[in-house]
Design an enzyme around this catalytic site. Structure first.
Site, PDB file in Angstrom:
ATOM      1  N   ARG A 293      -2.925 -11.644  78.340  1.00 31.32           N
ATOM      2  CA  ARG A 293      -4.184 -10.940  78.602  1.00 31.32           C
ATOM      3  C   ARG A 293      -4.735 -11.354  79.961  1.00 31.32           C
ATOM      4  O   ARG A 293      -4.342 -12.399  80.504  1.00 31.32           O
ATOM      5  CB  ARG A 293      -5.233 -11.349  77.547  1.00 31.32           C
ATOM      6  CG  ARG A 293      -4.755 -11.227  76.129  1.00 31.32           C
ATOM      7  CD  ARG A 293      -5.300 -12.359  75.249  1.00 31.32           C
ATOM      8  NE  ARG A 293      -4.624 -12.364  73.952  1.00 31.32           N
ATOM      9  CZ  ARG A 293      -5.052 -11.714  72.882  1.00 31.32           C
ATOM     10  NH1 ARG A 293      -6.188 -11.051  72.937  1.00 31.32           N
ATOM     11  NH2 ARG A 293      -4.372 -11.734  71.764  1.00 31.32           N
TER      12      ARG A 293
ATOM     13  N   ASP B 140     -10.464 -10.866  77.305  1.00 36.23           N
ATOM     14  CA  ASP B 140      -9.435 -11.344  76.368  1.00 36.23           C
ATOM     15  C   ASP B 140      -8.824 -10.179  75.591  1.00 36.23           C
ATOM     16  O   ASP B 140      -7.829 -10.355  74.905  1.00 36.23           O
ATOM     17  CB  ASP B 140     -10.003 -12.385  75.396  1.00 36.23           C
ATOM     18  CG  ASP B 140     -11.275 -11.918  74.720  1.00 36.23           C
ATOM     19  OD1 ASP B 140     -12.228 -11.564  75.440  1.00 36.23           O
ATOM     20  OD2 ASP B 140     -11.324 -11.882  73.478  1.00 36.23           O
TER      21      ASP B 140
ATOM     22  N   ARG C 164      -7.489 -16.493  64.226  1.00 40.21           N
ATOM     23  CA  ARG C 164      -7.005 -16.003  62.927  1.00 40.21           C
ATOM     24  C   ARG C 164      -5.705 -15.231  63.107  1.00 40.21           C
ATOM     25  O   ARG C 164      -5.420 -14.295  62.355  1.00 40.21           O
ATOM     26  CB  ARG C 164      -8.044 -15.101  62.288  1.00 40.21           C
ATOM     27  CG  ARG C 164      -8.457 -13.924  63.166  1.00 40.21           C
ATOM     28  CD  ARG C 164      -9.083 -12.864  62.324  1.00 40.21           C
ATOM     29  NE  ARG C 164      -9.663 -11.819  63.146  1.00 40.21           N
ATOM     30  CZ  ARG C 164     -10.205 -10.728  62.641  1.00 40.21           C
ATOM     31  NH1 ARG C 164     -10.246 -10.562  61.334  1.00 40.21           N
ATOM     32  NH2 ARG C 164     -10.716  -9.827  63.432  1.00 40.21           N
TER      33      ARG C 164
ATOM     34  N   ARG D  67       1.656  -7.015  63.794  1.00 37.68           N
ATOM     35  CA  ARG D  67       1.517  -6.145  64.957  1.00 37.68           C
ATOM     36  C   ARG D  67       2.590  -6.486  65.975  1.00 37.68           C
ATOM     37  O   ARG D  67       3.049  -7.633  66.051  1.00 37.68           O
ATOM     38  CB  ARG D  67       0.094  -6.360  65.459  1.00 37.68           C
ATOM     39  CG  ARG D  67      -0.163  -6.284  66.896  1.00 37.68           C
ATOM     40  CD  ARG D  67      -1.668  -6.262  67.096  1.00 37.68           C
ATOM     41  NE  ARG D  67      -2.068  -7.407  67.908  1.00 37.68           N
ATOM     42  CZ  ARG D  67      -3.325  -7.666  68.237  1.00 37.68           C
ATOM     43  NH1 ARG D  67      -4.304  -6.923  67.790  1.00 37.68           N
ATOM     44  NH2 ARG D  67      -3.611  -8.679  69.006  1.00 37.68           N
TER      45      ARG D  67
HETATM   46  P1  AMP Z   1     -12.105 -10.272  68.915  1.00 38.25           P
HETATM   47  O1  AMP Z   1     -13.505  -9.886  69.243  1.00 38.25           O
HETATM   48  O2  AMP Z   1     -11.588  -9.706  67.622  1.00 38.25           O
HETATM   49  O3  AMP Z   1     -11.180 -10.055  70.055  1.00 38.25           O
HETATM   50  O4  AMP Z   1     -12.140 -11.851  68.628  1.00 38.25           O
HETATM   51  C1  AMP Z   1     -12.612 -12.782  69.558  1.00 38.25           C
HETATM   52  C2  AMP Z   1     -12.147 -14.176  69.148  1.00 38.25           C
HETATM   53  O5  AMP Z   1     -12.680 -14.533  67.870  1.00 38.25           O
HETATM   54  C3  AMP Z   1     -10.654 -14.299  69.050  1.00 38.25           C
HETATM   55  O6  AMP Z   1     -10.295 -15.511  69.658  1.00 38.25           O
HETATM   56  C4  AMP Z   1     -10.382 -14.315  67.550  1.00 38.25           C
HETATM   57  O7  AMP Z   1      -9.229 -15.057  67.238  1.00 38.25           O
HETATM   58  C5  AMP Z   1     -11.649 -14.950  67.001  1.00 38.25           C
HETATM   59  N1  AMP Z   1     -11.952 -14.503  65.628  1.00 38.25           N
HETATM   60  C6  AMP Z   1     -12.394 -13.289  65.236  1.00 38.25           C
HETATM   61  N2  AMP Z   1     -12.552 -13.233  63.898  1.00 38.25           N
HETATM   62  C7  AMP Z   1     -12.208 -14.452  63.412  1.00 38.25           C
HETATM   63  C8  AMP Z   1     -12.164 -15.042  62.104  1.00 38.25           C
HETATM   64  N3  AMP Z   1     -12.487 -14.369  60.984  1.00 38.25           N
HETATM   65  N4  AMP Z   1     -11.761 -16.333  62.004  1.00 38.25           N
HETATM   66  C9  AMP Z   1     -11.409 -17.038  63.087  1.00 38.25           C
HETATM   67  N5  AMP Z   1     -11.434 -16.551  64.335  1.00 38.25           N
HETATM   68  C10 AMP Z   1     -11.826 -15.273  64.521  1.00 38.25           C
HETATM   69 MG    MG Z   2      -9.364 -10.029  70.748  1.00 34.98          MG
END
Ligand code: AMP
Ligand code: MG
Length: 485
Positions: free
Chosen positions: A184, A253, A94, A177
């Protein structure tokens, strides 16, 4: 798609050009009714962007990715990651890297959007972000920056006019941002998982060029890169510990090669000091509890070491020995950074690190056993150095132990003015963040702006701003935070 004039922002495509395998061209989703919620004017100026133009429709098109400047090549970045210990191939589901821009000081900075719509990495996700969590990232990352802690920055939050379906229907938003890069630990892991040594080498070269240029001159540049990342992360996590920051989702990540804090999902600052503190609703096991952060960072750096083994030596066993030796430095560097920080928090002069280590241990035990507010205690300690111990005596139950500790500490002649420069008055306290987000959800940004003003000036108490310096009210209760919202 229409594009914005190129002179709005000159975006390069260094990542996309150097690492096309990890850069998936992508487009932002349309925003029915974009509305600027908050704009970081000083940061815009630092980036050489005109803040007034950012407020125009073409500016909002840049900040939401719907009208990239001519020549820009927005991409979703591919990466991997150990999420709570389990390996997964991931990517920006996203988010978009709009490109890099050269700031006023000649530094290369990523412009990145979060909540900009689905990409091929979205899997089941909707690609969107809700306004509250994007404002939360904005205020917490700006607070970290003001505290002098390396971090990604927040340029703007634009409400999109879309409705985002979570447990309830929420207003959507995009966060713009800025980071020194979005490389990473997981970026290196993906290159390794692809079993493509050329790609791995290009990822490492890109990281050296952008973050650790001295490594290029070293006899073993990739070992030097690994050591630099270890060093940057040891120092970063020590800074988190000193200020009471709980990241909450230290998956690989979410750990940068630059040493900047990234991904403000479930993070929060400590209220009461307790090493077992966990805020994230999905961290049941306490893997990323406050007190486990140094160990989590070291674990992630071991995964980085595994990923770059082929660049360290052609013989696998030799490579493992080299990586293991390098990783051994983490504990020492972390301890040194922590001791130096504790010494400063205690108002002791350079050279008094051993005293600081000896004094900090029983003090932190006292704080933990008494559930003492972390930020306020440290700040109030300066009053004790000035001769008035009542502010800290009022916070601790075991007064005989505290008094004995204070006597030993005061015998070292702590400098209260120096303490006031490192122990903040204003951090984004959880109850203040929540009240500001609640008001913002009803369209009132006044409290958000006040909170931003407080946290951007973390060390200076101000008349009329006392409530921004006070611990959470007793009825605030247990604080819970959420990821991926
Ligand atoms: P995060 O835990 O926020 O680092 O997210 C982990 C992964 O999930 C990353 O690759 C994000 O891009 C994906 N992600 C989190 N929320 C969404 C969403 N609403 N739609 C699509 N991908 C998401
Ligand atoms: Mg992340």
């Amino acid at each position: 798609m229409t594009t914005a004039p190129a002179d709005l922002a000159t975006l390069e495509a260094r990542f996309a050009t150097a690492l096309p395998e990890l850069a998936l061209p992508a487009q932002a989703a349309e925003t029915p009714e974009p509305r600027l919620m908050v704009l970081n004017v000083p940061l815009a100026e630092e980036l050489g962007l005109d803040p007034e133009r950012l407020e125009t429709p073409e500016g909002l098109g840049l900040l939401t990715g719907t009208r990239p400047p001519a020549g820009a090549q927005p991409v979703a970045q591919a990466y991997a990651g150990h999420q709570f210990g389990g390996f997964a191939r991931l990517g920006d589901g996203r988010a978009l890297l709009m490109g890099e821009l050269v700031d006023r000081e000649g530094r290369l900075r990523d412009l990145h959007l979060k909540g900009s719509g689905r990409t091929r990495f979205a899997r089941g996700g909707d690609g969107l972000a809700a306004l509250g969590p994007m404002l939360r990232e904005y205020v917490v990352s700006e607070a970290m920056h003001a505290l002098g802690i390396p971090t990604t920055r927040s340029l703007a939050v634009v409400a999109t006019g879309r409705r985002v379906h979570r447990e309830e229907v929420l207003p959507g938003a995009v966060l713009a941002r800025v980071a020194s890069s979005h490389l990473r630990v997981g970026t290196v892991q993906l290159a390794r998982a692809a079993d493509d040594v050329d790609l791995l080498r290009r990822v490492a070269d890109h990281a050296i060029e952008r973050h650790h240029p001295l490594a290029a001159e070293a006899p073993e540049p990739y070992l030097a890169l690994y050591r630099s990342v270890i060093s940057a992360q040891a120092s970063l996590v020590a800074r988190w510990m000193l200020v009471g920051f709980v990241h909450g989702v230290m998956n690989t990540d979410n750990m940068t090669l630059s040493g900047e804090t990234i991904d403000y999902g479930p993070c929060a600052f400590l209220d009461a000091y307790d090493p077992a503190t966990v805020f994230s609703s999905i961290d049941d096991g306490g893997r990323y509890a406050y007190g486990r952060q140094p160990a989590a960072a070291q674990w992630n750096l071991a995964r980085l070491g595994e990923a770059i083994l082929p660049l360290l030596h052609e013989d696998q066993e030799e490579a493992v020995a080299i990586a293991t030796e390098a990783l051994g430095e983490f504990a020492r560097e972390y301890d040194d950074a922590l001791a130096a920080g504790l010494r400063a928090k205690l108002g002791l002069p350079i050279g008094a690190e051993a005293d600081a280590r000896r004094l900090a241990e029983p003090l932190l035990e006292l704080l933990a056993s008494g559930h003492v507010d972390h930020t306020s205690f440290w700040r109030n300690l300066a009053a004790a150095a000035r001769g008035d111990a009542e502010p800290v005596r009022g916070m601790v139950l075991d007064l005989p132990r505290l008094d004995a500790w204070l006597e030993e500490w005061r015998a070292l002649g702590p400098n209260p003015d120096a303490m006031d420069q490192v122990n903040p008055v204003h951090v984004p306290r959880n109850h203040l963040v929540e009240e500001a987000l609640d008001a913002a959800g009803s369209g009132d940004l006044e409290l958000m702006h006040r909170l931003l003003e407080a946290v951007r000036d973390p060390y200076r108490p101000r008349a009329g701003w006392e409530r921004y310096a006070e611990p959470a009210p007793a009825d605030f209760g247990r604080y819970r935070t959420f990821c991926g919202t």
